[in-house]
Write a protein that holds these residues in place. Structure first.
Motif: not given
Length: 543
Positions: A88-91, A163-166, A192-195
């Motif tokens: 959810a936050a990072a994957s 997630p915000r981090l990949v 770029a699209e999902r920040d």
């Protein structure tokens, strides 16, 4: 506040021989909408750093320092909180999509699983669309998809819970250049699209250069160089960064061209690093020839009327994407696959069909497989692996002497030191040398090498290519090198043959094919090759 911040991170592994430090005092930061590249060779600690972000390290790992996600220390999270953060936050997009997907579940079910576990509503079809796959791909099993499609499924799965981090660990390893470029474009567009923030791990600086804003280079668990990707690539200051950059040659750069004439070409100058199109290294007698070769699998034409020749002492690169027919052609040239039509000739004589005749032929033409780990029996010592061919072919003479000579030619010296070693005790480069030694033991005149450096680190890759060139120079050994890597072709080949949908669409000297391509497909391959000297990262999301 940084999306991800590592503060003085160190990781130690406890083992039977005490504690080993894998990562030493690493400090890095990443903002949302930005991309950080983490470069280095196997064992440098880059994957350990990545796995520490979500506490995915094994139980014998001891972590010091802080890993902050949106300011929250991952090491202090409860198990319940950590489960909520993962996906959810990072994957993570794990290395090797071939093995990371469950082979008995449809890919749509696997993409939906993290959403179901985290109570996230969403559409699998929409996720597939984001990674440029059709909705029908959800019904497929992993084996029904290409390598690039499986990698995109892994990316879709990583994005399932927004997630915000990949973290992408070697996401393009073993992909051909066109598919690699497509996957990298998908990742850049999503940032770029999902920040989102993206951490990209690779040993290939050219891949990171074409994708990342900042670049950190690791060696022996330490960050040895870090800064804006363009600056690090353009003016590397650390010797290790310089070595990584030099290991992936630029097509067209004379300094990257190392092919030299063979001993069988007396009129060639040994000091010339770049044979001209008329180089006599390609003017020896024809050793292997394919005439009108065709291989059909039902209605599929895997090889469609191929004419190809390899001359004595010559290195020919057979290039093309996965599925183009390169490996089927190689199997047919080795007599492992019977052609539907056409013929293969060795020194003007058509390949025999009897088992004894083919066995004699294969003493002259030996195969070097792509993955040395799979090619070697894990229970056989190095000695047994190299001696196996001698025993199969009932080669006379002292076996131990022949094994030692083959290992020496493959630059495993002193050879006796390696006799009792098992494959897992060797590095990747050493394992590949054992495979080459097994081929050399029979005294062949031609090697057919299928992606001989695809799975190797940058420095080891250079060592294996130098070995092939030395074998050509000192033993007059010819080679047909099968690859999707045009940089490899530029580095060592005399001639290039480009394969597309079972056909050879272009053939010629390296300079003719790679500097003045005539076929659109060759131009497509060249356009897809990542370069060190990339422009500023595109912020519009346009590929």
């Amino acid at each position: 506040m940084s999306l991800l911040e590592l503060r003085d991170l160190s990781v130690h592994y406890r083992g039977a021989r005490g504690e080993v430090t894998a990562v030493r005092s690493v400090s890095l930061a990443l903002e949302a909408g930005r991309t950080l590249g983490l470069a280095g060779e196997s064992g440098c600690g880059k994957s350990t750093v990545a796995m520490s972000v979500l506490r995915l390290l094994p139980r014998n790992a001891r972590v010091e320092g802080q890993v902050l996600l949106d300011g929250e220390d991952v090491q202090g999270m409860s198990w319940g909180r950590l489960r909520a953060v993962r996906w959810a936050a990072a994957s993570v997009v794990f290395q090797g999509a071939m093995h990371a997907l469950n082979p008995v579940h449809r890919v749509g079910e696997q993409i939906a699983e993290p959403m179901r576990l985290h109570g996230v509503t969403g559409s699998v079809s929409a996720l597939l669309d984001q990674v440029e796959l059709p909705a029908r791909a959800a019904r497929a099993y992993p084996h029904e998809l290409s390598g690039g499609q499986k990698q995109r499924v892994m990316i879709a799965m990583a994005l399932a819970c927004s997630p915000r981090l990949v973290i992408a660990d070697e996401p393009t390893t073993a992909l051909d250049v066109v598919v690699q470029a497509q996957v990298l474009d998908v990742l850049k567009r999503l940032v770029a699209e999902r920040d989102i923030g993206l951490v990209m791990i690779s040993h290939d600086l050219s891949v990171l250069a074409s994708t990342c804003d900042r670049l950190a280079v690791m060696r022996d668990g330490v960050i040895v160089e870090e800064g804006p990707a363009r600056e690090v690539i353009a003016s590397p200051t650390h010797p290790h960064t310089q070595a990584l950059a030099a290991a992936f040659p630029t097509v067209g750069d004379p300094a990257s061209r190392h092919a030299g004439p063979a001993v069988s070409s007396p009129s060639s100058s040994a000091s010339s690093p770049s044979p001209s199109p008329s180089s006599s290294s390609s003017s020896g007698p024809v050793l292997l020839r394919a005439e009108g070769l065709r291989v059909d699998y039902g209605s599929t034409k895997a090889v469609a009327g191929v004419d190809l020749e390899v001359r004595a002492g010559e290195i020919v690169a057979l290039v093309g994407q996965s599925g183009s027919g390169k490996t089927t052609l190689a199997r047919t040239l080795l007599g492992l696959q019977r052609p539907t039509a056409g013929r293969v000739l060795f020194e003007g004589v058509e390949l025999p069909r009897s088992a004894s005749g083919l066995r004699a032929y294969r003493r002259q033409v030996q195969l070097v497989l792509q993955d040395p780990t799979s090619a070697l029996n894990p229970r056989h010592s190095v000695y047994e692996a190299v001696a196996e061919g001698l025993r199969i072919h009932r080669v006379e003479g002292d076996e131990a002497t022949r094994v030692a000579e083959a290992l020496s030619h493959a630059e495993l010296r002193p050879p006796e030191l390696f006799f009792t070693s098992l494959p897992h005790e060797l590095s990747g480069g050493q394992r590949q040398r054992v495979v080459i030694a097994g081929a050399l033991a029979l005294g062949p005149r031609l090697l057919i090498a299928d992606e001989p450096v695809a799975s190797l680190d940058a420095s080891v890759r250079g060592e294996i290519l130098a070995l092939l060139l030395r074998l050509r120079r000192e033993l007059g050994l010819a080679a047909l090198v099968i690859t999707h890597d045009l940089g490899l072709a530029w580095t060592i080949a005399d001639r290039v043959a480009v394969m597309y949908r079972g056909e050879l669409v272009e053939q010629g000297t390296v300079e003719q094919v790679l500097l003045s391509p005539q076929h659109d497909y060759t131009r497509t391959l060249l356009a897809a090759v990542p370069h060190h000297d990339v422009p500023e990262p595109d912020r519009t999301g346009t590929p």
